[in-house]
Design an enzyme around this catalytic site. Structure first.
Site, short mmCIF file in Angstrom:
data_model
loop_
_atom_site.label_atom_id
_atom_site.label_comp_id
_atom_site.label_asym_id
_atom_site.label_seq_id
_atom_site.Cartn_x
_atom_site.Cartn_y
_atom_site.Cartn_z
N ASN A 7 0.89 -1.17 0.00
CA ASN A 7 0.00 0.00 0.00
C ASN A 7 0.92 1.21 0.00
OD1 ASN A 7 -1.75 2.07 0.51
ND2 ASN A 7 -2.71 1.12 2.30
N ARG A 99 -2.53 -2.11 -3.44
CA ARG A 99 -3.72 -1.29 -3.27
C ARG A 99 -3.57 -0.11 -4.22
NH1 ARG A 99 -5.03 3.24 1.07
NH2 ARG A 99 -7.18 3.57 0.48
N HIS A 189 -12.51 3.18 -0.17
CA HIS A 189 -12.60 2.17 0.89
C HIS A 189 -13.31 0.91 0.37
CE1 HIS A 189 -12.43 5.18 4.52
NE2 HIS A 189 -11.22 4.78 4.16
N ARG A 250 -10.99 15.60 7.56
CA ARG A 250 -11.82 15.98 6.41
C ARG A 250 -13.21 16.41 6.86
NH1 ARG A 250 -10.31 10.79 3.60
NH2 ARG A 250 -8.33 11.22 2.56
N GLU A 396 -8.23 -5.19 4.77
CA GLU A 396 -8.05 -4.92 3.34
C GLU A 396 -6.86 -5.68 2.77
OE1 GLU A 396 -8.76 -0.42 2.67
OE2 GLU A 396 -8.67 -0.72 4.82
#
Ligand code: ADP
Length: 411
Positions: A7, A99, A189, A250, A396
């Site tokens: 990743n 990823r 996601h 965010r 993940e």
């Protein structure tokens, strides 16, 4: 097959080494071998490595680029120091799963990487300027260090949401922008929501087509997903990860007029306002203290700071709003599933989110919720709750390793 899961961010590289194959997937007997993360690549890097069940290794070293960072991990894995018995040389790493954040409209599922796929990921840099360049660096580093013959697979964050209908992904702006630029909701996601939905149906022993749930990935980044008949029907992140829930830094949903109004008022460019909405907003922006939920909860308990409480309350209310919206959009749901660092670890936040959801038939079992601390999947609603609540830890990396193995091994 030993799969290296990478990743790659702009200045970070996360690694996991997982042994898996079709039989292991079937039996859920995949083996985690080692993991690592290197931060601040390009300068004085911080390096953390760990063999599964082994001691944590930490060191600092100047690492010029992603290639140097991957080299550092690979050298450690094959060394006697790591103690990873299954990997004694680079030949014992059989494949790499990456990823990749943005797969645009083209990639609806994971793919084996070749020159054409790399070119397509490069094309999508325009859509994901903050993310895809880092992912590409990871792919190039793996090609250089493991050789062009090493099989590599791209697993896209957007792919699971490719099943969304137009009514979910189109913005109500002139249609020509969608046609000309692909300006639409993509959602992110995806690997997490897909993994959670997969675990849910395995745990319930039900077929994919019967899975109607709302999944909540609540970490530093947060998103909700409406999953209807096992597929993504709607999700809260949008054209970029900025839309939707309140996150660590965010803002989530805001009135788009704020961008030009604030740019004018503060003498900022639109890009600077956007950076503020991504990096200085959310929990951090409201509390003025931190983006870290654990720290906020501790501060609230100790000092009862008003803005800290407000930040947490706004966070929870936004999640509740999306649960209600998705419940209505899908015409009901069977379960709400919590995941991510906050969703998996904070009984207090789960409880605050569920408060008021009795109208949808959700009755939280506070004792079950509080007892859910073992990093395993659990039902946390009462037996009579019409809408169930679950905690299912996401993974993940495991999903990426399994997709990689599935694509590379003949059935
Ligand atoms: P990322 O989205 O970067 O993968 P994580 O899923 O690890 O992040 O989630 C990080 C968030 O989870 C942080 O806000 C952290 O404070 C929060 N978190 C972790 N453990 C707890 C806990 N026990 N209570 C509350 N929040 C927690």
């Amino acid at each position: 097959m030993n799969v290296l899961v990478l990743n790659a961010g702009s200045a970070t590289l996360k690694f996991q080494l997982i042994a898996t194959d079709r039989a292991a997937i079937e039996r859920e007997s995949d083996l985690k071998l080692a993991r690592g993360v290197i931060e601040r690549i390009g300068g004085h890097a911080l390096i953390h490595f760990q063999r599964e069940g082994g001691p944590r290794v930490f060191r600092e070293k100047t690492l010029r680029d992603h290639r140097a960072a991957l080299d550092e991990f690979l050298a450690w894995v094959v060394s006697d120091e790591s103690g990873v018995a299954a990997v004694r040389s680079l030949a014992d790493i059989h494949a790499v799963g990456h990823r990749v954040v943005h797969g645009g409209q083209r990639f609806r599922e994971s793919v084996r990487i070749d020159a054409e796929v790399i070119a397509a990921i490069e094309d999508m840099v325009e859509l994901a300027p903050l993310h895809n360049p880092g992912n590409l660096k990871g792919i190039r580093a793996a090609t250089e260090l493991l050789g062009p013959g090493a099989p590599q697979v791209a697993v896209f964050d957007t792919a699971f949401h490719a099943s969304m209908p137009e009514t979910s992904y189109l913005y109500a702006i002139p249609y020509s922008h969608y046609r000309r630029f692909g300006l639409r909701k993509y959602g992110f996601h995806g690997s997490s929501h897909r993994y959670i939905a997969y675990r849910y149906r395995k745990l319930r022993g039900v077929p994919k087509e019967t899975v109607n749930i709302i999944t909540l990935h609540l970490g530093n980044g947060c998103s909700a997903c409406a999953i209807r008949e096992g597929r993504s029907f709607d999700t809260s992140m949008g054209f970029t990860p900025l839309e939707g829930l309140v996150m660590g830094t965010r803002a989530g949903d805001i009135d788009a007029s704020i961008v030009s109004w604030l740019a004018e008022k503060e003498g900022l460019s639109a890009a600077e306002v956007e950076a503020m909405l991504n990096k200085q907003s959310g929990l951090l922006g409201i509390s003025g203290l931190t983006s870290d939920m654990r720290e906020l909860l501790a501060e609230e308990a100790e000092n009862g700071d008003r803005r800290v409480r407000l930040a947490i309350d706004i966070f929870c209310q936004r999640v509740r709003k999306y649960i209600g919206a998705y419940f209505a959009e899908m015409g009901g749901a069977d379960a709400v599933v919590f995941s991510g660092g906050i969703g998996e670890n904070s009984a207090a936040i789960r409880s605050r989110i569920c408060r008021g959801l009795g109208a949808l038939g959700l009755e939280l079992d506070e004792a079950r919720n509080a007892a859910c601390t073992d990093a395993c999947a659990h039902v946390i609603s009462t037996d009579s709750s019409r809408l169930q609540a679950w905690v299912i830890p996401t993974d993940e990396e495991l999903l990426i390793a399994r997709d990689t193995a599935r694509l590379l091994v003949a059935p």
